[in-house]
Design a protein around this motif. Structure first.
Motif, short mmCIF file in Angstrom:
data_model
loop_
_atom_site.label_atom_id
_atom_site.label_comp_id
_atom_site.label_asym_id
_atom_site.label_seq_id
_atom_site.Cartn_x
_atom_site.Cartn_y
_atom_site.Cartn_z
N ARG A 110 -8.01 5.40 0.34
CA ARG A 110 -8.92 4.42 0.93
C ARG A 110 -9.22 3.33 -0.09
O ARG A 110 -9.24 2.15 0.24
CB ARG A 110 -10.22 5.10 1.38
N GLU A 125 -6.34 1.02 -0.19
CA GLU A 125 -6.31 0.13 0.97
C GLU A 125 -7.26 -1.05 0.76
O GLU A 125 -6.89 -2.21 1.02
CB GLU A 125 -6.74 0.92 2.20
N ASN A 126 -8.46 -0.72 0.28
CA ASN A 126 -9.45 -1.78 0.07
C ASN A 126 -8.98 -2.79 -0.97
O ASN A 126 -9.12 -4.00 -0.78
CB ASN A 126 -10.78 -1.17 -0.38
N ARG A 127 -8.38 -2.28 -2.04
CA ARG A 127 -7.94 -3.18 -3.10
C ARG A 127 -6.84 -4.11 -2.61
O ARG A 127 -6.81 -5.31 -2.92
CB ARG A 127 -7.43 -2.42 -4.32
N ALA A 139 -6.36 -5.02 0.46
CA ALA A 139 -6.99 -5.98 1.38
C ALA A 139 -7.68 -7.09 0.58
O ALA A 139 -7.56 -8.28 0.89
CB ALA A 139 -7.98 -5.26 2.27
N ASP A 140 -8.39 -6.68 -0.49
CA ASP A 140 -9.03 -7.67 -1.36
C ASP A 140 -8.02 -8.67 -1.89
O ASP A 140 -8.25 -9.88 -1.88
CB ASP A 140 -9.67 -6.98 -2.58
N ARG A 147 0.84 -1.20 0.00
CA ARG A 147 0.00 0.00 0.00
C ARG A 147 0.87 1.25 0.00
O ARG A 147 0.66 2.18 -0.77
CB ARG A 147 -0.92 -0.02 1.22
#
Lengths: 294, 307
Positions: free
Chosen positions: A247, A250-252, A254-255, A159
């Motif tokens: 954000r 971060e989500n990607r 985490a995915d 990230r």
């Protein structure tokens, strides 16, 4: 691509003189008595046009930019670097390159050395950003090795690396969509793809990836996807300091991490299923044989 | 008329390459004038006379000989140059001003686009500021660009000035009488130096190239548009046929001047081919020398930078 070969290491007279003039107050003047020429210039070349000062002298080590000598490529590099300053105003165009050349004391016509759509300027910028990223990651790695910093978990590392790289676009963000479209021109695709893959490679290298199996490809594909999508999101993000983009990033990430867990789960499930099928097949064949034998 | 037909027939029945070379008189290095051999001085004089006599019909002949394609060639040259406002152009052997006028048009349109873009950025300035900047830019439609047309031939310059007046070009244009081998300008003055269909007529090409190098600023660009050599054999035959059989005839019919146009096609054949000219340009000190063939080599644009 032209089929010409550059006459090896002919000193660039005019631009060398300009640089000398601008650097005069910084360095001591060189004596032209120590001249180790890497390659003797073609005979009779020098005496004809010598309106500027003494012949530049240089130590003969590779194509390095020593005191007064530089190659065409190095001059082009300098022009492009100078041109970046004018990109927010003029865009990635020949005009920005012309302004850059002007600041170096060259004529605006020097922009004619480059393509009129600004491809070289954009590619130069991208490779500079990649170089900066590598430096950053290298420094961080050194700190970790020296024990001055803690090793980050994989998702955190990825990230931060992607964010650092994307932040380099912020000064040029308004004109970046134009740059992206130029990078997608068929002519530029080989170079731009090359730069992209080497950057992703770099990030994984510093993340500690040492896979030698199919994972290598999946990892790069995944990170390339994350990078590209985040870049596009950044283009139309208007939140303060691009919070939404980070954000999203971060989500990607985490995915992606979750997906890799799922993948290994899927793999073990797959193995289990296969075993089940094998078992069923054996049972059926046994049943058949025993029926036949009956 | 009968005399004219006789001459026509006489030339048509002799293949061009059998034209004899005539010895030049007196001292002086021998040079070519078309397929003849003359001294340097004679050559200069003859060429001056050629252009003196064709000056008035120069443009008409260009159109008829090249079927109007010369306009496209000159446009391509301008696009390659891609001048930005503020460029100082020296057009040598620019006689009737074709390149100069194109330059002015190009720079004007680039400038307009620039101004439009500036206006878009002025959305949040006060009215006073917008007015002031508009005033400043309105009287600068060329953005300080200038073109100097230099030619050795008075007649060609005269025709050029008349054309300029007729077409309404006045700003940013100057006409200078001068010799390409010895330009009446200081060092490091110009951003771009062009010579379109003129270097063929220069007696000492190396001197002209040296002068070009001298008057260009560091970073300046040298551009040369000139007839060159066609390598494709079939095309070369057709081109030869057209050149030697049709063009002098057109010259006689339209301009009443066979000999000048005979000289023209011969001088094209005598001019060094692309690679040789490229080497000559590199020898003088230009970098990134390159050429672009137009129409399979009938015309070539050579470009070099003073770095």
């Amino acid at each position: 691509v032209r089929g010409q070969h550059f006459p090896p290491l002919r000193a660039l007279q005019a631009s060398a003189a300009l640089r000398r003039a601008s650097d005069e107050h910084k360095k001591e003047p060189l004596t032209s008595s120590s001249q180790h020429h890497f390659d003797p210039p073609p005979a009779g070349h020098q005496p004809e046009q010598e309106p500027q000062g003494p012949r530049p002298s240089y130590t003969g080590h590779g194509g390095q930019e020593s005191e007064d000598y530089e190659s065409e490529e190095q001059l082009q590099h300098r022009i492009l670097t100078a041109a970046l300053e004018f990109v927010p105003e003029h865009g990635w165009t020949a005009e920005a390159i012309a302004e850059g050349a002007k600041t170096l004391g060259l004529s605006v016509a020097a922009a004619g050395m480059f393509h009129s759509d600004g491809s070289e300027l954009i590619l130069h910028f991208v490779s500079e950003c990649n170089a900066k990223l590598s430096e950053l990651l290298e420094k961080e790695q050194k700190l970790v090795q020296l024990g001055e910093a803690e090793k980050k978990p994989m998702d955190e590392f990825l990230r931060q690396a992607v964010e650092a790289r994307l932040r380099m676009l912020i000064p040029y963000i308004e004109k970046w969509p134009q740059a992206l479209s130029v990078l997608l021109l068929p002519r530029n695709i080989p170079s731009s793809l090359n730069l992209l893959t080497s950057m992703i490679d770099d990030i994984w290298h510093y993340a500690g990836d040492q896979s030698t199996d199919f994972n290598w490809y999946t990892r790069r594909a995944v990170l390339t996807g994350i990078y590209n999508t985040t870049e596009l999101v950044m283009m139309q993000d208007s939140s303060p300091d691009f919070e939404d983009t980070w954000r999203f990033l971060e989500n990607r990430v985490a995915d992606a991490m979750a997906m890799s867990n799922t993948a290994s789960q899927v793999q073990s499930t797959g193995e289990a299923v296969v075993q089940g099928l094998m078992g069923a097949a054996v049972t059926v064949s046994n049943a058949e044989t025993s029926w036949v034998l009956r | 008329v009968r005399l004219w037909w006789c001459r026509c027939w006489a030339l048509l029945s002799r293949p061009a390459w059998r034209l004899r070379a005539r010895r030049g008189l007196a001292a002086g290095p021998e040079m070519h004038f078309g397929f003849q051999t003359v001294t340097e001085e004679e050559r200069r004089e003859k060429i001056y006379q050629v252009f003196e006599s064709v000056a008035k019909k120069y443009d008409v002949m260009n159109d008829s000989m090249t079927l109007g394609i010369h306009r496209v060639w000159k446009d391509i040259l301008m696009h390659k140059m891609n001048p930005s406002p503020g460029t100082l152009l020296l057009d040598v052997a620019g006689g009737t001003g074709d390149i100069a006028f194109r330059f002015i048009n190009y720079v004007r349109s680039v400038r307009e686009r620039q101004l439009q873009r500036k206006l878009k950025h002025h959305q949040n300035l006060s009215w006073q500021e917008i007015f002031e900047s508009y005033q400043k830019d309105k009287f600068n439609s060329l953005g300080d660009s200038q073109v100097v047309v230099c030619d050795i031939n008075r007649e060609m310059l005269k025709v050029g000035k008349q054309k300029a007046q007729h077409l309404g070009y006045s700003e940013g244009l100057s006409w200078v009488l001068g010799n390409a081998e010895e330009l009446p300008f200081d060092n490091d003055k110009f951003d771009v130096y062009t010579i379109a269909f003129g270097i063929r007529n220069v007696t000492r090409i190396d001197l002209a190239l040296q002068e070009a190098y001298r008057v260009l600023k560091p970073g300046g660009r040298f551009l040369c548009l000139e007839f060159s050599h066609v390598s494709n054999p079939l095309l070369s035959r057709l081109y030869d046929l057209y050149s030697f059989q049709v063009i002098p005839v057109l010259g006689e019919v339209i301009a009443g001047d066979w000999k000048s146009y005979q000289y023209l096609v011969e001088s094209i054949r005598r001019f060094p081919p692309q690679e040789e000219l490229k080497a000559m340009i590199e020898d003088v000190g230009f970098f990134k020398v390159d050429y672009e063939n137009l129409n399979f080599g009938i015309v070539a644009i050579h470009s070099g930078f003073k770095l």
